[in-house]
Scaffold this motif. Structure first.
Motif, PDB file in Angstrom:
ATOM      1  N   ASN A   1     -26.859 -16.266 -46.669  1.00  0.00           N
ATOM      2  CA  ASN A   1     -27.282 -16.346 -48.542  1.00  0.00           C
ATOM      3  C   ASN A   1     -28.352 -15.216 -47.876  1.00  0.00           C
ATOM      4  O   ASN A   1     -28.828 -13.908 -48.442  1.00  0.00           O
ATOM      5  CB  ASN A   1     -27.420 -17.073 -48.804  1.00  0.00           C
ATOM      6  CG  ASN A   1     -26.110 -17.715 -49.794  1.00  0.00           C
ATOM      7  OD1 ASN A   1     -25.627 -16.975 -49.675  1.00  0.00           O
ATOM      8  ND2 ASN A   1     -26.183 -18.937 -49.794  1.00  0.00           N
ATOM      9  N   ASN A   2     -29.477 -15.962 -47.459  1.00  0.00           N
ATOM     10  CA  ASN A   2     -30.719 -14.898 -46.401  1.00  0.00           C
ATOM     11  C   ASN A   2     -31.212 -15.739 -45.388  1.00  0.00           C
ATOM     12  O   ASN A   2     -30.529 -16.401 -45.273  1.00  0.00           O
ATOM     13  CB  ASN A   2     -31.714 -15.555 -47.782  1.00  0.00           C
ATOM     14  CG  ASN A   2     -31.145 -15.721 -49.714  1.00  0.00           C
ATOM     15  OD1 ASN A   2     -31.358 -15.209 -50.411  1.00  0.00           O
ATOM     16  ND2 ASN A   2     -31.437 -16.782 -49.902  1.00  0.00           N
TER      17      ASN A   2
ATOM     18  N   GLN B   1     -34.601 -16.621 -43.494  1.00  0.00           N
ATOM     19  CA  GLN B   1     -35.914 -16.972 -43.366  1.00  0.00           C
ATOM     20  C   GLN B   1     -36.446 -17.266 -42.044  1.00  0.00           C
ATOM     21  O   GLN B   1     -36.192 -17.086 -41.227  1.00  0.00           O
ATOM     22  CB  GLN B   1     -36.241 -18.281 -44.152  1.00  0.00           C
ATOM     23  CG  GLN B   1     -35.859 -18.424 -45.322  1.00  0.00           C
ATOM     24  CD  GLN B   1     -35.739 -19.766 -46.169  1.00  0.00           C
ATOM     25  OE1 GLN B   1     -37.121 -19.977 -45.895  1.00  0.00           O
ATOM     26  NE2 GLN B   1     -34.631 -20.159 -46.748  1.00  0.00           N
TER      27      GLN B   1
ATOM     28  N   LEU C   1     -38.874 -14.302 -46.780  1.00  0.00           N
ATOM     29  CA  LEU C   1     -37.763 -14.261 -47.032  1.00  0.00           C
ATOM     30  C   LEU C   1     -37.118 -13.111 -47.169  1.00  0.00           C
ATOM     31  O   LEU C   1     -37.587 -12.327 -48.196  1.00  0.00           O
ATOM     32  CB  LEU C   1     -37.353 -16.199 -48.413  1.00  0.00           C
ATOM     33  CG  LEU C   1     -36.006 -15.879 -48.803  1.00  0.00           C
ATOM     34  CD1 LEU C   1     -36.191 -17.406 -49.061  1.00  0.00           C
ATOM     35  CD2 LEU C   1     -35.658 -14.905 -49.401  1.00  0.00           C
TER      36      LEU C   1
ATOM     37  N   ARG D   1     -33.177 -11.602 -48.784  1.00  0.00           N
ATOM     38  CA  ARG D   1     -31.856 -11.760 -49.262  1.00  0.00           C
ATOM     39  C   ARG D   1     -30.633 -11.128 -48.379  1.00  0.00           C
ATOM     40  O   ARG D   1     -31.135  -9.685 -48.150  1.00  0.00           O
ATOM     41  CB  ARG D   1     -32.177 -11.416 -50.875  1.00  0.00           C
ATOM     42  CG  ARG D   1     -33.061 -12.471 -51.114  1.00  0.00           C
ATOM     43  CD  ARG D   1     -33.106 -12.761 -52.942  1.00  0.00           C
ATOM     44  NE  ARG D   1     -34.547 -13.359 -53.098  1.00  0.00           N
ATOM     45  CZ  ARG D   1     -34.314 -14.733 -53.383  1.00  0.00           C
ATOM     46  NH1 ARG D   1     -33.527 -15.600 -52.742  1.00  0.00           N
ATOM     47  NH2 ARG D   1     -35.021 -15.155 -54.046  1.00  0.00           N
TER      48      ARG D   1
ATOM     49  N   GLY E   1     -31.812 -22.498 -48.684  1.00  0.00           N
ATOM     50  CA  GLY E   1     -31.252 -20.748 -48.556  1.00  0.00           C
ATOM     51  C   GLY E   1     -31.952 -19.348 -49.577  1.00  0.00           C
ATOM     52  O   GLY E   1     -32.227 -18.561 -49.521  1.00  0.00           O
ATOM     53  N   ILE E   2     -32.543 -20.290 -50.629  1.00  0.00           N
ATOM     54  CA  ILE E   2     -33.021 -19.436 -51.773  1.00  0.00           C
ATOM     55  C   ILE E   2     -34.387 -19.952 -52.434  1.00  0.00           C
ATOM     56  O   ILE E   2     -35.399 -18.832 -52.500  1.00  0.00           O
ATOM     57  CB  ILE E   2     -31.989 -19.875 -53.207  1.00  0.00           C
ATOM     58  CG1 ILE E   2     -30.652 -19.808 -52.913  1.00  0.00           C
ATOM     59  CG2 ILE E   2     -32.755 -19.139 -54.147  1.00  0.00           C
ATOM     60  CD1 ILE E   2     -29.966 -20.400 -54.246  1.00  0.00           C
TER      61      ILE E   2
END
Lengths: 112, 113
Positions: A30-31, A33, A48, A50, B98-99
Motif C-alpha cells: 500500500n505504502n 515508510q 510515508l 503511497r 501502512g496508511i
C-alpha cells in the motif's frame, strides 16, 4: 520473512555531503515508510510515500518509490552530524489486518 | 503528541521466570505491535493486534504470548524466559496499518541471565 531490505548496511560520510539509502521489497504494498532510530532508542517516523506516488519531499529528505522495481530510496541532503542514526524502511503486505514489516536498516555515520 | 509508553527501560530477569512487558498508547490507536531488535537482524515482528482481544502471530512468536484486554494496552509475555530472549523489545501503535505512521515506545532492553 522480512519485507524490506536496505542497502548499504552501513554508510560513512562527511558533513555536508548527501546520503542515499536504498530499500527493496518483495510483494505489492500500500505504502512505504522510512523511520529513523537514534542509538538505543525507539524509532521515529520520517516520511510515508503511497504506492501511487513516485517522489516525496520533506525538508532535507527526498524519497522515491519505483513499484515496478519494488524499490525505494531515501536521500538526505547536506547531512549533519545529528543525522547519525540507523534508517529503516517499512512496508505492509497490502492486506487488511497486517503489520508493518521492517528491514535490517542502514547505519549512517556523519562526521563533522 | 501521541505517546507510547513501555513500562521499563531496562529489565534483568532470571532464566525460567515469567516476564511481562507492558505497553500503553494514548491515542486510541487500533493497531499495536511488538518487535524485537537484535544486532544485524533489524526489527522482527513478534505479535500484533488490530483490535481488543485480537492478536496475530508475527515472524517469531515462539516463546511469547500477548494480551490485549483494553484498547490502550498491549502486553508481551515471556512464559519462561531464556537467555536467547535477551534483546531490545519495541512496542508500536498505529491507527491504520501502512496508511498511517506507527509510533514507537522508547524500548525495553531485556537481559535474561
Amino acid at each position: 520473512s522480512q519485507q524490506g531490505e536496505e542497502d548499504p548496511q552501513a554508510l560513512s560520510i562527511q558533513g555536508g555531503e548527501n546520503a542515499t539509502m536504498n530499500c527493496s521489497y518483495k510483494t505489492s504494498i500500500n505504502n512505504l515508510q522510512w523511520y529513523r532510530q537514534n542509538s538505543g532508542r525507539g524509532l521515529v517516523h520520517l516520511i510515508l510515500i503511497r504506492s501511487n506516488e513516485r517522489e516525496k519531499h520533506s525538508g532535507r529528505l527526498r524519497v522515491t518509490l519505483d513499484t515496478s522495481k519494488k524499490s525505494s530510496s531515501l536521500l538526505i541532503t547536506a547531512s549533519r552530524a545529528a543525522d547519525t542514526a540507523s534508517y529503516f524502511c517499512a512496508t505492509d503486505a497490502n492486506q487488511a489486518g497486517t503489520a508493518l514489516i521492517f528491514g535490517k536498516g542502514t547505519t549512517l555515520s556523519v562526521s563533522s | 503528541d501521541v505517546k507510547v509508553t513501555q513500562s521499563s527501560r531496562y529489565l534483568v530477569k532470571r532464566t525460567g521466570e515469567k516476564v511481562f512487558l507492558e505497553c500503553v498508547q494514548d491515542m486510541d490507536h487500533e493497531n499495536m505491535f511488538w518487535y524485537r531488535q537484535d544486532p544485524g537482524l533489524g526489527l522482527r515482528l513478534i505479535y500484533f493486534s488490530y483490535d481488543v482481544k485480537m492478536k496475530e502471530k508475527g515472524d517469531i512468536p515462539e516463546g511469547y504470548s500477548v494480551s490485549r484486554e483494553k484498547k490502550e494496552r498491549f502486553s508481551l509475555i515471556l512464559e519462561s524466559a531464556s537467555t536467547n530472549q535477551t534483546s531490545m523489545y519495541l512496542c508500536a501503535s498505529s491507527f491504520r496499518t501502512g496508511i498511517t505512521e506507527a509510533f514507537f515506545g522508547q524500548g525495553t532492553r531485556l537481559t535474561v541471565v
